[in-house]
Scaffold this motif. Structure first.
Motif, PDB file in Angstrom:
ATOM      1  N   ARG A 138       0.833  -1.204   0.000  1.00 48.48           N
ATOM      2  CA  ARG A 138       0.000   0.000   0.000  1.00 48.48           C
ATOM      3  C   ARG A 138       0.872   1.261   0.000  1.00 48.48           C
ATOM      4  NH1 ARG A 138      -3.041  -1.355   3.786  1.00 48.48           N
ATOM      5  NH2 ARG A 138      -4.903  -1.893   2.577  1.00 48.48           N
ATOM      6  N   ARG A 139       1.950   1.238   0.753  1.00 45.22           N
ATOM      7  CA  ARG A 139       2.834   2.407   0.797  1.00 45.22           C
ATOM      8  C   ARG A 139       3.504   2.636  -0.559  1.00 45.22           C
ATOM      9  NH1 ARG A 139       3.879   7.390   2.777  1.00 45.22           N
ATOM     10  NH2 ARG A 139       6.115   7.828   2.833  1.00 45.22           N
ATOM     11  N   THR A 140       4.007   1.573  -1.159  1.00 45.56           N
ATOM     12  CA  THR A 140       4.632   1.714  -2.478  1.00 45.56           C
ATOM     13  C   THR A 140       3.622   2.197  -3.502  1.00 45.56           C
ATOM     14  OG1 THR A 140       6.172  -0.071  -1.969  1.00 45.56           O
ATOM     15  CG2 THR A 140       5.913   0.496  -4.276  1.00 45.56           C
ATOM     16  N   HIS A 141       2.435   1.644  -3.456  1.00 45.00           N
ATOM     17  CA  HIS A 141       1.359   2.052  -4.358  1.00 45.00           C
ATOM     18  C   HIS A 141       1.059   3.542  -4.204  1.00 45.00           C
ATOM     19  CE1 HIS A 141      -2.604   2.362  -6.136  1.00 45.00           C
ATOM     20  NE2 HIS A 141      -3.206   2.425  -4.961  1.00 45.00           N
ATOM     21  N   ALA A 142       0.965   4.020  -2.980  1.00 40.02           N
ATOM     22  CA  ALA A 142       0.683   5.435  -2.744  1.00 40.02           C
ATOM     23  C   ALA A 142       1.783   6.323  -3.320  1.00 40.02           C
ATOM     24  CB  ALA A 142       0.521   5.690  -1.241  1.00 40.02           C
ATOM     25  N   LEU A 143       3.028   5.941  -3.107  1.00 35.05           N
ATOM     26  CA  LEU A 143       4.142   6.754  -3.609  1.00 35.05           C
ATOM     27  C   LEU A 143       4.200   6.755  -5.132  1.00 35.05           C
ATOM     28  CD1 LEU A 143       7.027   5.881  -1.101  1.00 35.05           C
ATOM     29  CD2 LEU A 143       5.440   7.822  -1.069  1.00 35.05           C
ATOM     30  N   LEU A 144       3.919   5.613  -5.750  1.00 33.58           N
ATOM     31  CA  LEU A 144       3.924   5.555  -7.217  1.00 33.58           C
ATOM     32  C   LEU A 144       2.770   6.369  -7.799  1.00 33.58           C
ATOM     33  CD1 LEU A 144       4.829   1.793  -7.736  1.00 33.58           C
ATOM     34  CD2 LEU A 144       6.289   3.762  -8.228  1.00 33.58           C
ATOM     35  N   MET A 145       1.624   6.339  -7.143  1.00 29.75           N
ATOM     36  CA  MET A 145       0.504   7.163  -7.590  1.00 29.75           C
ATOM     37  C   MET A 145       0.866   8.646  -7.519  1.00 29.75           C
ATOM     38  SD  MET A 145      -2.556   5.557  -8.343  1.00 29.75           S
ATOM     39  CE  MET A 145      -3.979   6.330  -7.557  1.00 29.75           C
ATOM     40  N   LEU A 146       1.569   9.028  -6.468  1.00 32.12           N
ATOM     41  CA  LEU A 146       1.991  10.417  -6.326  1.00 32.12           C
ATOM     42  C   LEU A 146       2.995  10.795  -7.405  1.00 32.12           C
ATOM     43  CD1 LEU A 146       2.099  13.075  -4.659  1.00 32.12           C
ATOM     44  CD2 LEU A 146       3.987  12.044  -3.385  1.00 32.12           C
ATOM     45  N   LEU A 147       3.980   9.952  -7.597  1.00 33.02           N
ATOM     46  CA  LEU A 147       5.067  10.251  -8.521  1.00 33.02           C
ATOM     47  C   LEU A 147       4.583  10.317  -9.962  1.00 33.02           C
ATOM     48  CD1 LEU A 147       8.210  10.582  -8.742  1.00 33.02           C
ATOM     49  CD2 LEU A 147       8.292   8.119  -9.136  1.00 33.02           C
ATOM     50  N   PHE A 148       3.793   9.309 -10.363  1.00 23.43           N
ATOM     51  CA  PHE A 148       3.413   9.195 -11.767  1.00 23.43           C
ATOM     52  C   PHE A 148       2.073   9.835 -12.099  1.00 23.43           C
ATOM     53  CE2 PHE A 148       6.716   6.049 -11.368  1.00 23.43           C
ATOM     54  CZ  PHE A 148       7.390   6.129 -12.573  1.00 23.43           C
ATOM     55  N   TYR A 149       1.367  10.344 -11.090  1.00 22.74           N
ATOM     56  CA  TYR A 149       0.130  11.063 -11.376  1.00 22.74           C
ATOM     57  C   TYR A 149      -0.043  12.315 -10.527  1.00 22.74           C
ATOM     58  CZ  TYR A 149      -4.642  12.426 -12.045  1.00 22.74           C
ATOM     59  OH  TYR A 149      -5.748  13.177 -12.318  1.00 22.74           O
ATOM     60  N   GLY A 150       0.051  12.179  -9.210  1.00 21.87           N
ATOM     61  CA  GLY A 150      -0.330  13.264  -8.326  1.00 21.87           C
ATOM     62  C   GLY A 150       0.369  14.582  -8.584  1.00 21.87           C
ATOM     63  N   VAL A 151       1.701  14.566  -8.694  1.00 11.60           N
ATOM     64  CA  VAL A 151       2.424  15.834  -8.841  1.00 11.60           C
ATOM     65  C   VAL A 151       2.276  16.431 -10.238  1.00 11.60           C
ATOM     66  CG1 VAL A 151       4.108  15.345  -7.037  1.00 11.60           C
ATOM     67  CG2 VAL A 151       4.596  14.668  -9.399  1.00 11.60           C
ATOM     68  N   SER A 152       1.789  15.635 -11.191  1.00  9.35           N
ATOM     69  CA  SER A 152       1.627  16.153 -12.554  1.00  9.35           C
ATOM     70  C   SER A 152       0.162  16.198 -12.974  1.00  9.35           C
ATOM     71  CB  SER A 152       2.422  15.298 -13.545  1.00  9.35           C
ATOM     72  OG  SER A 152       2.016  13.941 -13.500  1.00  9.35           O
ATOM     73  N   ALA A 153      -0.755  16.178 -11.998  1.00  7.88           N
ATOM     74  CA  ALA A 153      -2.180  16.170 -12.325  1.00  7.88           C
ATOM     75  C   ALA A 153      -2.631  17.471 -12.977  1.00  7.88           C
ATOM     76  CB  ALA A 153      -2.998  15.914 -11.061  1.00  7.88           C
ATOM     77  N   ALA A 154      -2.025  18.591 -12.600  1.00  5.41           N
ATOM     78  CA  ALA A 154      -2.369  19.865 -13.246  1.00  5.41           C
ATOM     79  C   ALA A 154      -1.936  19.809 -14.704  1.00  5.41           C
ATOM     80  CB  ALA A 154      -1.694  21.028 -12.521  1.00  5.41           C
ATOM     81  N   PRO A 155      -2.746  20.317 -15.620  1.00 12.30           N
ATOM     82  CA  PRO A 155      -2.432  20.221 -17.057  1.00 12.30           C
ATOM     83  C   PRO A 155      -1.332  21.188 -17.484  1.00 12.30           C
ATOM     84  CG  PRO A 155      -4.451  21.468 -16.766  1.00 12.30           C
ATOM     85  CD  PRO A 155      -4.046  20.980 -15.388  1.00 12.30           C
ATOM     86  N   ILE A 156      -0.090  20.820 -17.214  1.00 16.61           N
ATOM     87  CA  ILE A 156       1.028  21.724 -17.504  1.00 16.61           C
ATOM     88  C   ILE A 156       1.184  21.982 -18.990  1.00 16.61           C
ATOM     89  CG2 ILE A 156       2.247  20.951 -15.434  1.00 16.61           C
ATOM     90  CD1 ILE A 156       4.147  19.406 -17.311  1.00 16.61           C
ATOM     91  N   GLU A 157       0.614  21.119 -19.825  1.00 15.01           N
ATOM     92  CA  GLU A 157       0.773  21.275 -21.270  1.00 15.01           C
ATOM     93  C   GLU A 157       0.175  22.575 -21.792  1.00 15.01           C
ATOM     94  OE1 GLU A 157      -2.485  18.036 -20.713  1.00 15.01           O
ATOM     95  OE2 GLU A 157      -0.767  18.846 -19.615  1.00 15.01           O
ATOM     96  N   VAL A 158      -0.759  23.159 -21.038  1.00 15.86           N
ATOM     97  CA  VAL A 158      -1.382  24.389 -21.526  1.00 15.86           C
ATOM     98  C   VAL A 158      -0.393  25.545 -21.565  1.00 15.86           C
ATOM     99  CG1 VAL A 158      -3.680  23.686 -20.745  1.00 15.86           C
ATOM    100  CG2 VAL A 158      -2.209  25.025 -19.207  1.00 15.86           C
ATOM    101  N   LEU A 159       0.688  25.454 -20.805  1.00 12.96           N
ATOM    102  CA  LEU A 159       1.690  26.517 -20.820  1.00 12.96           C
ATOM    103  C   LEU A 159       2.662  26.367 -21.981  1.00 12.96           C
ATOM    104  CD1 LEU A 159       2.629  27.209 -17.092  1.00 12.96           C
ATOM    105  CD2 LEU A 159       0.799  28.149 -18.499  1.00 12.96           C
ATOM    106  N   PHE A 160       2.614  25.235 -22.668  1.00 15.84           N
ATOM    107  CA  PHE A 160       3.502  25.005 -23.811  1.00 15.84           C
ATOM    108  C   PHE A 160       2.761  25.154 -25.135  1.00 15.84           C
ATOM    109  CE2 PHE A 160       5.302  22.351 -20.352  1.00 15.84           C
ATOM    110  CZ  PHE A 160       6.510  23.010 -20.207  1.00 15.84           C
ATOM    111  N   GLY A 161       1.553  25.706 -25.078  1.00 19.83           N
ATOM    112  CA  GLY A 161       0.784  25.897 -26.293  1.00 19.83           C
ATOM    113  C   GLY A 161       0.128  24.639 -26.810  1.00 19.83           C
ATOM    114  N   LEU A 162       0.079  23.596 -25.992  1.00 21.62           N
ATOM    115  CA  LEU A 162      -0.549  22.334 -26.396  1.00 21.62           C
ATOM    116  C   LEU A 162      -2.004  22.302 -25.959  1.00 21.62           C
ATOM    117  CD1 LEU A 162       2.360  19.910 -25.394  1.00 21.62           C
ATOM    118  CD2 LEU A 162       1.883  20.887 -27.649  1.00 21.62           C
ATOM    119  N   ALA A 163      -2.756  21.391 -26.541  1.00 24.11           N
ATOM    120  CA  ALA A 163      -4.176  21.295 -26.212  1.00 24.11           C
ATOM    121  C   ALA A 163      -4.361  20.846 -24.772  1.00 24.11           C
ATOM    122  CB  ALA A 163      -4.863  20.313 -27.161  1.00 24.11           C
ATOM    123  N   ALA A 164      -5.368  21.365 -24.129  1.00 25.66           N
ATOM    124  CA  ALA A 164      -5.715  20.935 -22.779  1.00 25.66           C
ATOM    125  C   ALA A 164      -6.225  19.502 -22.823  1.00 25.66           C
ATOM    126  CB  ALA A 164      -6.775  21.863 -22.199  1.00 25.66           C
TER     127      ALA A 164
END
Length: 241
Positions: free
Chosen positions: A188-214
């Motif tokens: 469960r701990r590893t799962h939580a950390l992987l969810m954070l690393l591969f999704y949580g910290v990048s959940a905001a659509p950063i691509e909109v700042l690079f002129g890419l589609a939302a």
């Protein structure tokens, strides 16, 4: 060779998630599959950190332009923003924790769209698209399995708690059935950390700042924000060393 249907219509049922999680656990720990692990990527966590996170995600998270964007600001409130930035700052410590996690075989992109079923056999799942095959910490495949449809706006983030309660124990059973003795709490701990690393910290659509589609309309971005909150809560509810 049996005929294979098209990918299941989305969103798929919880029973499919449970079955997929169990089989992904067996895949991860299978002695027969183990020799094939290194045909794909290795050190996938550190490579992701040195690549996408370090050069794309983390610099943008500290940009005021991201949080002021008209798609982002209504969904990611100041409290959530603060939590995401705190998690990003904690990544070096969390990465060191993940360094000690047991490894298994991983499909790498086990989202529901990559799950097919043979005609006439609804209990069997066929994985397609092995381009991200890798050796990764156990539970790696659960992230895309659980958030894949949320990222595309096909499933509400409110279902994540139920999916998590179903998928993690099923994955654990798959590991045990292949002879992998790992505790559910450690998984469960590893799962939580992987969810954070591969999704949580990048959940905001950063691509909109690079002129890419939302990634979608405002409703999709709101669900991504709610999913990020769930992931942060998941990390907080587990205990590191």
């Amino acid at each position: 060779m049996a005929a294979v249907d098209r990918p299941r219509p989305t969103p798929v049922g919880v029973d499919t998630f449970e079955r997929a999680a169990y089989l992904l656990g067996r895949l991860a720990a299978s002695p027969a599959v183990r020799p094939l692990r290194t045909l794909g990527s290795t050190d996938v966590v550190r490579n992701y950190d040195r690549g996408r996170l370090e050069h794309q995600v983390l610099p943008v998270l500290h940009s005021e332009d991201l949080w002021a964007h008209p798609l982002v600001a209504p969904a990611f409130d100041p409290t959530l923003r603060t939590r995401i930035l705190a998690a990003a700052d904690a990544l070096p410590r969390l990465l060191e924790e993940l360094d000690g996690s047991p490894l298994g075989s991983a499909h790498g992109d086990a989202c529901p769209r990559n799950l097919l079923t043979p005609s006439g056999d609804r209990d069997t799942l066929v994985l397609i698209d092995f381009g991200f095959w890798c050796e990764a910490p156990l539970s790696f495949d659960l992230t895309q399995l659980m958030v894949g449809e949320i990222q595309t706006g096909e499933r509400p983030a409110s279902e994540l708690a139920h999916l998590d309660a179903v998928c993690l124990p099923a994955y654990h059973r798959g590991l045990i059935d292949e002879g992998c003795d790992v505790s559910l709490d450690a998984l469960r701990r590893t799962h939580a950390l992987l969810m954070l690393l591969f999704y949580g910290v990048s959940a905001a659509p950063i691509e909109v700042l690079f002129g890419l589609a939302a990634p979608g309309p405002a409703a999709v971005v709101r669900e991504r924000a709610r999913a990020a909150s769930f992931v942060l809560d998941l990390v907080d509810s587990t205990r590191g060393p």
